[in-house]
Design an enzyme around this catalytic site. Structure first.
Site, mmCIF file in Angstrom:
data_model
loop_
_atom_site.group_PDB
_atom_site.id
_atom_site.type_symbol
_atom_site.label_atom_id
_atom_site.label_comp_id
_atom_site.label_asym_id
_atom_site.label_seq_id
_atom_site.Cartn_x
_atom_site.Cartn_y
_atom_site.Cartn_z
ATOM 1 N N GLU A 148 0.841 -1.204 0.000
ATOM 2 C CA GLU A 148 0.000 0.000 0.000
ATOM 3 C C GLU A 148 0.871 1.246 0.000
ATOM 4 O OE1 GLU A 148 -3.530 1.912 2.858
ATOM 5 O OE2 GLU A 148 -2.254 0.280 3.583
ATOM 6 N N GLU A 245 -12.339 1.863 5.981
ATOM 7 C CA GLU A 245 -11.241 2.093 6.911
ATOM 8 C C GLU A 245 -11.219 3.584 7.281
ATOM 9 O OE1 GLU A 245 -6.629 0.543 7.232
ATOM 10 O OE2 GLU A 245 -7.143 1.930 5.626
#
Length: 261
Positions: A148, A245
């Protein structure tokens, strides 16, 4: 789109083993977690209770992070930390074991910050070796490892702070089961054109996460227009999950955070 709840940022007000039930009660079919324990490997009792909580709720464990280190002290991953390779690989074994028991097929590998006294090139070499190690372990259970990009506004100095850098790391591992975690919040906060990244990285995307910049709230609380991005993902054939998230509307009651859906 199939949405799952990151139960390390949402429902954090509940004990760990009650969070999957809460997500189920809110209508979700999947959950994801950052590494839930301080230790690199949980005790047998801790692991059993966690696995049982997912199974009893009847949910899919969509994604699980490898250990990030001590986040309260500023750590953001240990993948690239030269002195912590043994710890990371101990955590890989524990993480893969839990993934095998729950059917989880996405393991997120937080890259980590630069370490004082270590050369960046040395850290990057360590990271590639560790990611390749994790990929081999994950392949044994049919799972992927995720890389990520994290914006350096929120996390100053994070070395993988563009989608191109994340893709370069993925390519350097030489492993077919290392893919891109497209976090739309981080991409937007980096100043990238999110739609272009989703198009350019379409073959590498293994998971998607969302929060609205600039404050990391729920979609609709910030500046990002999610509806066309969701349509784009669907049009590109993305059939995975989208992880929620984001910071809850009310940290004492995460169940109030899903009205936008």
């Amino acid at each position: 789109m199939r949405f799952d709840v990151n139960c390390s940022i949402l429902y954090a007000e509940l004990p760990l083993v009650r969070r999957a039930d809460a997500a189920k009660a809110a209508g979700f079919g999947g959950v994801e977690f950052w590494w839930p324990w301080d230790a690199m490997a949980p005790s047998d009792a801790e692991a059993d209770a966690f696995v049982r909580s997912i199974a009893d709720a009847g949910l899919e464990l969509v994604s699980l992070n490898f250990h990030t280190g001590d986040m309260a002290a500023g750590d953001r991953g240990i993948v690239s930390h030269p002195a912590r390779t043994r710890e990371f690989r101990e955590n890989v074994a524990a993480c893969v074991d839990i993934a095998a028991r729950t059917g989880c097929t996405r393991l997120n590998a937080p890259y980590g910050l630069r370490v004082p006294g270590a050369h960046g090139a040395e850290q990057d070499a360590v990271a590639i070796e560790n990611l390749a190690f994790a990929a081999r372990a994950a392949a044994g259970i049919g799972a992927s490892v995720l890389v990520e990009a994290i914006n350096s506004v929120d996390i100053p100095g994070f070395p993988v702070d563009t989608s191109d850098k994340a893709l370069a790391v993925i390519e350097a591992t030489g492993a077919g089961n290392v893919g891109f975690l497209a976090d739309l919040y981080h991409l937007a906060k980096m100043g990238e054109d999110v739609a272009d990244v989703l198009s350019d990285c379409r073959e590498r995307i293994r998971h998607v996460q969302v929060a609205d910049p600039p404050g990391r709230g729920a979609p609709g609380t910030g500046t990002l227009d999610f509806e066309p991005l969701f349509r784009q993902l669907a049009g590109q054939g993305y059939d995975g999950w989208v992880g929620l998230e984001y910071v809850p509307v009310d940290p004492a009651d995460s169940a109030t955070s899903f009205g936008w859906l």
